[in-house]
Design an enzyme around this catalytic site. Sequence first.
Site, mmCIF file in Angstrom:
data_model
loop_
_atom_site.group_PDB
_atom_site.id
_atom_site.type_symbol
_atom_site.label_atom_id
_atom_site.label_comp_id
_atom_site.label_asym_id
_atom_site.label_seq_id
_atom_site.Cartn_x
_atom_site.Cartn_y
_atom_site.Cartn_z
ATOM 1 N N THR A 1 40.620 39.716 36.443
ATOM 2 C CA THR A 1 41.854 40.162 37.097
ATOM 3 C C THR A 1 43.015 39.361 36.507
ATOM 4 O O THR A 1 43.541 39.716 35.464
ATOM 5 C CB THR A 1 41.776 40.017 38.632
ATOM 6 N N THR B 1 53.767 43.224 42.016
ATOM 7 C CA THR B 1 54.947 43.941 41.538
ATOM 8 C C THR B 1 54.890 44.156 40.041
ATOM 9 O O THR B 1 54.012 43.666 39.362
ATOM 10 C CB THR B 1 56.214 43.145 41.879
ATOM 11 N N THR C 1 31.422 32.064 43.655
ATOM 12 C CA THR C 1 32.642 32.171 42.874
ATOM 13 C C THR C 1 33.316 33.479 43.228
ATOM 14 O O THR C 1 32.782 34.258 44.013
ATOM 15 C CB THR C 1 32.336 32.113 41.382
ATOM 16 N N LYS D 1 34.186 35.599 36.922
ATOM 17 C CA LYS D 1 35.629 35.780 36.858
ATOM 18 C C LYS D 1 36.262 35.040 38.024
ATOM 19 O O LYS D 1 35.643 34.827 39.070
ATOM 20 C CB LYS D 1 36.020 37.254 36.874
ATOM 21 N N GLU E 1 44.999 29.752 37.581
ATOM 22 C CA GLU E 1 46.318 30.358 37.394
ATOM 23 C C GLU E 1 47.378 29.294 37.104
ATOM 24 O O GLU E 1 47.610 28.389 37.906
ATOM 25 C CB GLU E 1 46.690 31.156 38.645
#
Length: 408
Positions: free
Chosen positions: A155, A408, A192, A181, A279
């Site tokens: 993702t 968005t 996970t 992932k 991230e």
Amino acid sequence: MATGTNELPSLHPVPGIRLATVSAGIKKPGRKDVVLIEAAEGTTCAAVFTRNAFCAAPVTVAREHWQASGKKARYLLVNTGNANAGTGAQGLQSARTSCEQVAELAGVDPETVLPFSTGVIGEQLPVEKITAVIPEALAGLTDEGWADAASGIMTTDTRPKGCSVRFTADGREYTLTGISKGAGMIRPNMATMLGYVATDMAVEAEVLQQALADAVAISFNRVTVDGDTSTNDACVLLATGAAGNDPVSDLGSSEGIALRDALQEVCVTLAQALVRDGEGASKFVTVQVDGGRDEQECLDVAFTIAHSPLVKTALFASDPNWGRLLAAIGRAGLQDLDVDKVGVFLNDVLIAENGCRAASYTEEQGVAAMAPEDIVIRVELNRGNSGASVWTTDFSYDYVKINAEYRT
């Protein structure tokens, strides 16, 4: 941003496992976002699922099917782009419908099909897009499909994650390969975000489940990016038995020990890969706590440090603001903690002891210790013989940007 290498290692085919990755256009047209994993008849399945009370519809259905099938599995159906979480009765029906379509076309019992989803929470699954590509997925199954699947389940990940080993027991060679992932909403507290591991060894169901639980405890349950446990977390271990051995019935046997060691190697590698691709991550941080009365209090200290936004932002700035570490240790909830006995290190630099800054410490040493991409924060509690480590990231501007703009 991410740390470490971008290179996906070679992933060995696992006899009895075939995979296909296709595009359903769930979120982005043309993106390969549906993965189908086929397991040979008789494959034993171990699984762990999220402990989040708001678990996603596919988690509920996968649990039901896994139990009803006697912990067997023939197909795993994975989609990205939509979590099918917070979707009520319609979401449950969508998960079941996708399983039924696979079962009908493959000629298997629907309860041997386990669904998995990841992506945006609160939007209904476009199940018709998924069922439309299942024939293509079934036609495209191949034992060489691991690398494509590793990319297909991503993702916000910036890179695919996989690990593969070959191991030997009693003169017979086995293969164990896994993919995972996850980059955000990571403090799995069970497994996970999504992880799929398979071996050609034959293993009894309860032994396989114990092996997975043990491996998860020292790997996926030791990582955190942001302290959030996903609604969709799941980790599955498949044992096809294609190697032809008698099913392993004891983890203490030579075959059981070999399986345990290989599985732990793969799971730790995959777990650390999640952190390295966290991230916005620019640091890979090991928080190591030693000298505790038991492992749990060491984990409590380690996770308190790893979850602290003040610590994580200092890491991003490469700022050796050691006061933030002391504050985190002090609020970790340890009873009767003697702060004068605590030692704190950045890599090999002693920064605090006797309740204050170490006499030997200089700011220049701290800045140098914080500069590398890989950092070890080591805490010596000096009140026992236990220890534990967790792995985490810093918090960067990109972390905020990624999550502020996720829908968005």
